[in-house]
Write an enzyme that holds these catalytic residues in place. Structure first.
Site, mmCIF file in Angstrom:
data_model
loop_
_atom_site.group_PDB
_atom_site.id
_atom_site.type_symbol
_atom_site.label_atom_id
_atom_site.label_comp_id
_atom_site.label_asym_id
_atom_site.label_seq_id
_atom_site.Cartn_x
_atom_site.Cartn_y
_atom_site.Cartn_z
ATOM 1 N N CYS A 12 0.951 -1.379 0.002
ATOM 2 C CA CYS A 12 0.181 0.074 -0.093
ATOM 3 C C CYS A 12 0.985 1.363 0.079
ATOM 4 O O CYS A 12 0.469 2.370 -0.185
ATOM 5 C CB CYS A 12 -0.926 0.128 1.428
ATOM 6 S SG CYS A 12 -2.071 -1.359 1.234
ATOM 7 N N HIS B 46 -3.224 7.270 1.696
ATOM 8 C CA HIS B 46 -3.524 5.847 1.329
ATOM 9 C C HIS B 46 -4.988 5.498 2.152
ATOM 10 O O HIS B 46 -5.238 6.025 3.027
ATOM 11 C CB HIS B 46 -2.567 4.941 1.809
ATOM 12 C CG HIS B 46 -3.129 3.391 1.769
ATOM 13 N ND1 HIS B 46 -3.715 3.008 0.483
ATOM 14 C CD2 HIS B 46 -3.242 2.658 2.828
ATOM 15 C CE1 HIS B 46 -3.966 1.585 0.899
ATOM 16 N NE2 HIS B 46 -3.620 1.260 2.064
ATOM 17 N N ASN C 224 -10.225 -0.136 -0.333
ATOM 18 C CA ASN C 224 -8.517 -0.180 -0.199
ATOM 19 C C ASN C 224 -8.211 -0.636 -1.427
ATOM 20 O O ASN C 224 -8.100 -1.830 -1.698
ATOM 21 C CB ASN C 224 -8.250 -0.798 1.097
ATOM 22 C CG ASN C 224 -6.356 -0.917 1.169
ATOM 23 O OD1 ASN C 224 -5.872 -0.404 0.224
ATOM 24 N ND2 ASN C 224 -5.958 -1.114 2.525
#
Length: 319
Positions: free
Chosen positions: A113, A246, A276
């Site tokens: 990520c 993020h 996500n």
């Protein structure tokens, strides 16, 4: 030594949308349970025939068009992904072929990520050192392929997508400062432990996460690195126009914003609609805010994220 700045942005989301209500038909969960714990209401899922490079291509084409350049001007391609098309070659090489850019240096970055901030920092270093003039930096993921769809703790969190920027030479500072960090002692808290050995997949091929431990570490580390990045760049918190984090968990995002003294209307949040998307989440969110006019030229923007490893980082820039 010159500088680099973002010339254009682009993104792509698969057309298929999976809502919380649809997930609740599959696993023991509910829209209320998911939203209250994560802030996520839906996510996009790639078609079965699509690969990560296909999503990356669409985002890359949009970024090149946004930058107003000829694709032949690109001399560096970096793809941040944890879901590559295959073990090797790199997804960047596959994207290079699909773009019709033979000979252009191309490689992948794997920091999960945090991959996009790692890739953008790398591209900035290439340009500042004279090793590249215009870099295509892509974050692309098909996270749905590494999820256990019977595990409600993880399958509700992730989605698929791609985002990209074109980073180019500049006489004025665009990327103001970048700061990266990692700590492999925590690798067991967030991973996909499978590997190929003896012609077979060895180990569990699904994403594993210790949610509470990841949350605790993320809140602390992201606040610290965001503050340190501003301090090292000599930029006051009050001068920060936008935070593009993020998109992992709404509570983590809110915690970082609070630490920076930013109201949530100065934070780009795409989590409810996209979930996500790992390395794709930051460039996806950036492109959304650029296209809808929130982020404008001359504004000060911070990108930040954390992923398995742990690996985390922040990039401060003038858009």
């Amino acid at each position: 030594m010159g500088y680099s700045r973002i010339l254009g942005t682009g993104s792509f989301l698969p057309s298929q949308v999976l809502t919380n209500a649809q997930l609740a038909e599959r696993v023991e969960t509910s829209d209320e349970w998911i939203v209250s714990r994560t802030g996520i209401r839906a996510r996009h899922i790639a078609d079965e025939g699509h690969k990560t490079s296909d999503l990356a291509l669409r985002a890359a084409q949009a970024a090149i068009a946004s930058a107003g350049i000829d694709k032949g001007e690109i001399d560096l391609i970096i793809v941040a992904t944890t879901t590559p098309d295959m073990v090797f070659p790199s997804t960047a090489c596959i994207l290079q072929e699909k773009l019709g850019l033979p000979g252009v240096q191309a490689f992948d970055v794997q920091a999960v990520c945090a991959g996009f901030v790692y890739a953008l920092t790398t591209a900035n270093a290439y340009i500042k050192s004279g090793l590249a003039k215009k870099a295509l930096v892509v974050g692309a993921e098909i996270m749905s392929r590494v999820l256990d769809w019977d595990d409600r703790r993880t399958c509700v969190l992730f989605g698929d997508g791609a985002g990209a920027v074109v980073l180019g030479e500049s006489d004025e500072p665009g990327i103001l400062h970048a700061k990266l960090a990692a700590d492999g002692r925590y690798q067991g808290l967030l991973n996909t432990p499978a590997q190929i050995s003896g012609g077979k997949i060895q180990g569990i091929p699904y994403l594993h996460m210790d949610g509470p431990a990841v949350f605790k570490f993320a809140v602390k580390s992201l606040s610290e690195i965001a503050t340190a990045t501003l301090a090292e760049a000599g930029v006051e918190q009050a001068s920060l126009d936008w935070l593009v984090p993020h998109q992992a968990n709404l509570r983590i995002i809110e915690s970082t914003a609070k630490h920076l003294g930013l109201p949530m209307d100065k934070v780009v949040v795409t989590l409810p609609e996209q979930g996500n998307t790992s390395a794709a989440s930051i460039p996806l969110a950036l492109d959304v805010a650029v296209r809808d006019g929130r982020i404008r030229r001359g504004q000060t923007v911070m990108l930040e994220g954390i992923g398995g490893g742990f690996a985390w980082g922040a990039v401060l820039l003038t858009f």
